[in-house]
Design a protein around this motif. Structure first.
Motif, PDB file in Angstrom:
ATOM      1  N   GLY A 246       0.804  -1.226   0.000  1.00 44.71           N
ATOM      2  CA  GLY A 246       0.000   0.000   0.000  1.00 44.71           C
ATOM      3  C   GLY A 246       0.831   1.267   0.000  1.00 44.71           C
ATOM      4  N   LYS A 247       2.158   1.101  -0.012  1.00 49.54           N
ATOM      5  CA  LYS A 247       3.056   2.277   0.066  1.00 49.54           C
ATOM      6  C   LYS A 247       4.039   2.250  -1.111  1.00 49.54           C
ATOM      7  N   PRO A 248       4.665   3.412  -1.383  1.00 53.48           N
ATOM      8  CA  PRO A 248       5.693   3.400  -2.435  1.00 53.48           C
ATOM      9  C   PRO A 248       6.736   2.334  -2.093  1.00 53.48           C
ATOM     10  N   TYR A 249       7.178   1.602  -3.088  1.00 56.02           N
ATOM     11  CA  TYR A 249       8.098   0.485  -2.836  1.00 56.02           C
ATOM     12  C   TYR A 249       9.025   0.327  -4.014  1.00 56.02           C
ATOM     13  N   ARG A 250      10.034  -0.501  -3.838  1.00 58.19           N
ATOM     14  CA  ARG A 250      11.057  -0.597  -4.882  1.00 58.19           C
ATOM     15  C   ARG A 250      11.266  -2.005  -5.437  1.00 58.19           C
ATOM     16  N   TYR A 251      11.012  -3.014  -4.627  1.00 59.15           N
ATOM     17  CA  TYR A 251      11.396  -4.365  -5.075  1.00 59.15           C
ATOM     18  C   TYR A 251      10.226  -5.332  -5.227  1.00 59.15           C
ATOM     19  N   VAL A 252      10.302  -6.108  -6.297  1.00 60.89           N
ATOM     20  CA  VAL A 252       9.353  -7.209  -6.499  1.00 60.89           C
ATOM     21  C   VAL A 252      10.169  -8.497  -6.486  1.00 60.89           C
ATOM     22  N   PHE A 253       9.754  -9.450  -5.669  1.00 59.20           N
ATOM     23  CA  PHE A 253      10.369 -10.776  -5.673  1.00 59.20           C
ATOM     24  C   PHE A 253       9.381 -11.678  -6.390  1.00 59.20           C
ATOM     25  N   ALA A 254       9.867 -12.503  -7.292  1.00 61.80           N
ATOM     26  CA  ALA A 254       8.930 -13.294  -8.093  1.00 61.80           C
ATOM     27  C   ALA A 254       9.620 -14.531  -8.639  1.00 61.80           C
ATOM     28  N   ALA A 255       8.821 -15.348  -9.317  1.00 60.98           N
ATOM     29  CA  ALA A 255       9.376 -16.493 -10.024  1.00 60.98           C
ATOM     30  C   ALA A 255       9.480 -16.077 -11.482  1.00 60.98           C
ATOM     31  N   GLU A 256      10.599 -16.440 -12.102  1.00 60.89           N
ATOM     32  CA  GLU A 256      10.766 -16.067 -13.500  1.00 60.89           C
ATOM     33  C   GLU A 256      10.098 -17.109 -14.385  1.00 60.89           C
ATOM     34  N   VAL A 257       9.241 -16.671 -15.277  1.00 58.64           N
ATOM     35  CA  VAL A 257       8.609 -17.577 -16.229  1.00 58.64           C
ATOM     36  C   VAL A 257       8.712 -16.920 -17.598  1.00 58.64           C
ATOM     37  N   GLN A 258       9.104 -17.690 -18.576  1.00 56.34           N
ATOM     38  CA  GLN A 258       9.179 -17.076 -19.902  1.00 56.34           C
ATOM     39  C   GLN A 258       8.010 -17.553 -20.746  1.00 56.34           C
ATOM     40  N   TRP A 259       8.273 -18.415 -21.696  1.00 53.20           N
ATOM     41  CA  TRP A 259       7.151 -18.828 -22.541  1.00 53.20           C
ATOM     42  C   TRP A 259       6.411 -20.027 -21.978  1.00 53.20           C
ATOM     43  N   SER A 260       6.896 -20.559 -20.877  1.00 53.74           N
ATOM     44  CA  SER A 260       6.200 -21.681 -20.256  1.00 53.74           C
ATOM     45  C   SER A 260       5.765 -21.222 -18.871  1.00 53.74           C
ATOM     46  N   PRO A 261       4.653 -21.761 -18.348  1.00 54.20           N
ATOM     47  CA  PRO A 261       4.158 -21.228 -17.085  1.00 54.20           C
ATOM     48  C   PRO A 261       4.947 -21.693 -15.869  1.00 54.20           C
ATOM     49  N   ILE A 262       5.925 -22.568 -16.053  1.00 49.87           N
ATOM     50  CA  ILE A 262       6.605 -23.130 -14.896  1.00 49.87           C
ATOM     51  C   ILE A 262       7.870 -22.334 -14.569  1.00 49.87           C
ATOM     52  N   PRO A 263       7.986 -21.894 -13.328  1.00 48.40           N
ATOM     53  CA  PRO A 263       9.130 -21.052 -12.970  1.00 48.40           C
ATOM     54  C   PRO A 263      10.451 -21.814 -12.977  1.00 48.40           C
TER      55      PRO A 263
ATOM     56  N   TRP B 262      12.930 -26.159  -9.797  1.00 48.11           N
ATOM     57  CA  TRP B 262      11.694 -25.423 -10.035  1.00 48.11           C
ATOM     58  C   TRP B 262      11.319 -24.719  -8.747  1.00 48.11           C
ATOM     59  N   PRO B 263      11.494 -23.431  -8.686  1.00 44.88           N
ATOM     60  CA  PRO B 263      11.228 -22.727  -7.430  1.00 44.88           C
ATOM     61  C   PRO B 263       9.749 -22.404  -7.215  1.00 44.88           C
ATOM     62  N   ALA B 264       9.361 -22.382  -5.955  1.00 45.49           N
ATOM     63  CA  ALA B 264       8.013 -21.935  -5.604  1.00 45.49           C
ATOM     64  C   ALA B 264       8.051 -20.418  -5.419  1.00 45.49           C
ATOM     65  N   GLU B 265       6.899 -19.839  -5.236  1.00 40.08           N
ATOM     66  CA  GLU B 265       6.763 -18.407  -4.953  1.00 40.08           C
ATOM     67  C   GLU B 265       7.770 -17.985  -3.862  1.00 40.08           C
ATOM     68  N   PRO B 266       8.592 -16.963  -4.129  1.00 36.50           N
ATOM     69  CA  PRO B 266       9.557 -16.531  -3.108  1.00 36.50           C
ATOM     70  C   PRO B 266       8.909 -15.627  -2.059  1.00 36.50           C
ATOM     71  N   LEU B 267       9.226 -15.880  -0.836  1.00 30.86           N
ATOM     72  CA  LEU B 267       8.589 -15.123   0.245  1.00 30.86           C
ATOM     73  C   LEU B 267       9.648 -14.306   0.982  1.00 30.86           C
ATOM     74  N   PHE B 268       9.363 -13.050   1.253  1.00 27.72           N
ATOM     75  CA  PHE B 268      10.327 -12.156   1.919  1.00 27.72           C
ATOM     76  C   PHE B 268      10.065 -12.128   3.416  1.00 27.72           C
ATOM     77  N   VAL B 269      11.137 -12.305   4.197  1.00 29.90           N
ATOM     78  CA  VAL B 269      11.029 -12.156   5.658  1.00 29.90           C
ATOM     79  C   VAL B 269      12.027 -11.074   6.075  1.00 29.90           C
ATOM     80  N   PRO B 270      11.543  -9.982   6.713  1.00 28.49           N
ATOM     81  CA  PRO B 270      12.463  -8.898   7.068  1.00 28.49           C
ATOM     82  C   PRO B 270      13.382  -9.258   8.237  1.00 28.49           C
ATOM     83  N   THR B 271      14.595  -8.706   8.212  1.00 24.62           N
ATOM     84  CA  THR B 271      15.517  -8.828   9.335  1.00 24.62           C
ATOM     85  C   THR B 271      14.913  -8.024  10.484  1.00 24.62           C
ATOM     86  N   PRO B 272      15.021  -8.485  11.736  1.00 23.14           N
ATOM     87  CA  PRO B 272      14.482  -7.665  12.834  1.00 23.14           C
ATOM     88  C   PRO B 272      15.150  -6.284  12.825  1.00 23.14           C
TER      89      PRO B 272
END
Ligand SMILES: CC1=C(/C=C/C(C)=C/C=C/C(C)=C/C=O)C(C)(C)CCC1
Ligand SMILES: [Fe+2]
Length: 547
Positions: free
Chosen positions: A415-432, A454-464
């Motif tokens: 909901g706020k201005p942000y800079r980074y997207v973490f994602a799975a890379e997929v090109q012409w096939s739907p599998i990351p 084959w990676p799953a959705e990457p999840l971000f966990v912040p450092t304390p």
């Protein structure tokens, strides 16, 4: 590809300790809890679509540098009925099932008629939702299933319709800073109207503590938006929020309700009742959270299909939102298991590549602005909003990056201005095949990939105590098509994308869809059951919905 998609996965009921190489940061403590389809064959019967598979929950408990893995099928009513009958008896997205094999035409007709208004499945295979202290497995029907996040046990079945009039709802709710849940569903032909209903589930309920009375009982309708069509509302998979607004796309990928009402008789699946109407527009609804009403301006864009919103925010009187957009609905077509077979590489070419697009809409429209003028004056984007003759505003996006799906962000920036997207890379096939970090400012990316992985959705966990948006780690469950290679939990430094550690487990892991991270240490990892005295605290630690 059968190894990834078709084959039933074996559950791992006892927690198994992973072999860790590298070093997991000592501050990283908690449970990564994820969901996805694990079983596609029951007895002699097979599901048609990957999204039909029976929900398999799995978790990685991380504590003091060690990782423990376990998995368990969701004991949904659907699962139990199928297992008991030893065949598929409940319909899913891409498979219509017939519970009673009828012997003659009369009983057949009777059975058909009694199914005209279908009861949807509770096979909640898509995501995990936190509601206050409770955890639910979710899908897109009116049912969610409470689960125990520590033991993965299946608890009560909840029908959203008891609390809010929705027949379908997303698996991608949003959470505010205090853990209140905001979600959207569709109320289909209720009292002659079809509408999209945004609803709020409070994180805490006044009578909390009393058995069986959770926050869901206090669900309230936040806002309703009339569907443009009574009998063909939009299909949608997620939505966006900013500090003061909600953004909802009424896209021309629609559910045909009449087709759905006759699907059982015609012997076709729910999926066949969804269609993309490339000749129609995509309407952009912006809801003001303060008035709980849609803003008056009428925004639209070209036809597109969006499954995942990435983020949205307000900037200089504009609402900016980022989505992964397709030019058609071919993604759902590709996940038919018949396509995901040996000729996979050939069969699974996407006809439109998922593209990260940025839209900007003006929040205050100058009535006197010239027709044809661009109402967006932001230096940060080339997205435009063009005023048209009839007071409609046509929004033209900025194309940011091609070939990514399953986006996640540092949720503290939701909901706020942000800079980074973490994602799975997929090109012409739907599998990351890779995990990527896309920098919206420099328009550059970092990636991690390894052969046969084959990676799953990457999840971000912040450092304390994190200061930077990318101060933290990325977690992704990796499965492999190489039988010699064990599946593992990958731990990346979110700043540099260097591998910090991997935790390999000798188990039958599935490629999953979505999940969340529950931070905290207050449970007995070895048993993975909360110790009596800490149970209450474990729950307290677990409520943080920021994933
Ligand atoms: C059963 C059922 C449905 C299920 C849809 C599902 C299960 C969608 C999964 C989507 C995913 C995983 C998308 C990923 O990007 C509908 C069509 C809502 C309504 C009719 C009954
Ligand atoms: Fe999703």
């Amino acid at each position: 590809m059968d190894i990834l998609f078709g084959r039933n996965k074996k559950e791992q009921l006892e927690p198994v300790r992973a072999r860790v190489t590298g070093k997991i940061p000592s501050w990283l403590q908690g449970i990564l809890l994820r969901n996805g389809p694990g079983m596609h064959t029951v007895g002699e019967t097979k599901y048609n679509h990957w999204f039909d598979g029976l929900a398999l929950l799995h978790s990685f408990t991380i504590r003091d540098g060690e990782v423990y893995y376990r998995s368990k099928y969701l004991r949904s009513d659907t699962y139990n009925a199928n297992i008991e009958a030893n065949r598929i008896v409940v319909s899913e997205f891409g498979t219509m099932a017939y519970p009673d094999p009828c012997k003659n035409i009369f009983s057949k007709a009777f059975s058909y008629l009694s199914h005209t208004i279908p009861d949807f499945t509770d096979n909640c295979l898509i995501n995990i939702m936190k509601c206050g202290e409770d955890c639910y497995a979710t899908t897109e029907t009116n049912y969610i299933r409470r689960i125990n996040p520590l033991t993965l046990e299946t608890l009560e079945k909840v029908d959203y319709r008891k609390y809010v009039a929705v027949n379908v709802a997303t698996s991608h709710p949003h959470y505010d800073a205090t853990g209140n849940v905001l979600n959207i569903g569709t109320s289909i032909v209720d009292k002659g109207k079809t509408k999209y209903v945004i609803f709020k589930i409070p994180a805490t309920a006044p009578e909390d503590g009393k058995k069986g009375r959770g926050p869901l009982k206090h669900t309230e309708v936040f806002c309703s938006i009339a569907s443009r069509s009574l009998l063909s509302p939009s299909y949608y998979h997620s939505f966006g929020v900013t500090e003061n607004y909600v953004v909802f796309l009424e896209q021309p990928f629609r559910m045909d309700i009449l087709k759905m009402a006759t699907a059982y008789i015609r012997g076709v699946s729910w999926a066949s009742c969804l269609a993309f109407h490339g000749e129609d527009k995509t309407y952009i609804h912006v809801i003001d959270q303060r008035t709980r009403k849609p803003v008056l301006s009428k925004f639209y864009t070209d036809p597109m299909v969006v499954f995942h919103h990435v983020n949205a925010y307000e900037e200089d009187g504009c609402l900016v939102f980022d989505v992964i957009a397709y030019e058609d609905s071919s993604l759902y077509q590709l996940f038919y298991l018949a396509h995901l077979n040996e000729d996979f590489e050939e069969n699974s070419r996407l006809t439109s590549v998922p593209t990260l697009k940025r839209f900007a809409v003006p929040l205050h429209v100058d009535k006197d602005a010239d027709v044809g003028s661009n109402l967006i004056k932001l230096a940060s984007t080339t997205a435009r909003a063009l005023k048209e003759k009839d007071d409609q505003i046509y929004c033209q996006p900025e194309l940011l990056c091609k070939g990514l799906e399953l986006p996640r962000i540092n949720y503290a920036y939701n909901g706020k201005p942000y800079r980074y997207v973490f994602a799975a890379e997929v090109q012409w096939s739907p599998i990351p095949t890779k995990v990527i970090k896309y920098d919206l400012l420099t328009k550059s990316s970092l990636s991690w990939g390894e052969a046969h992985c084959w990676p799953a959705e990457p999840l971000f966990v912040p450092t304390p105590g994190a200061r930077d948006e990318d101060d933290g780690i990325i977690l992704s469950a990796i499965v492999s098509t190489d039988p010699q290679k064990l599946p593992f939990l990958l731990v990346l430094d979110a700043k540099t994308f260097t591998e910090l550690a991997r935790a390999s487990v000798d188990v039958d892991m599935h490629l999953d869809l979505h999940g969340l991270f529950i931070p905290g240490t207050a449970w007995d990892v070895k048993k993975q059951t909360p110790s009596q005295e800490e149970q209450g605290r474990a729950v307290d630690h677990g409520v943080a919905p920021r994933t």
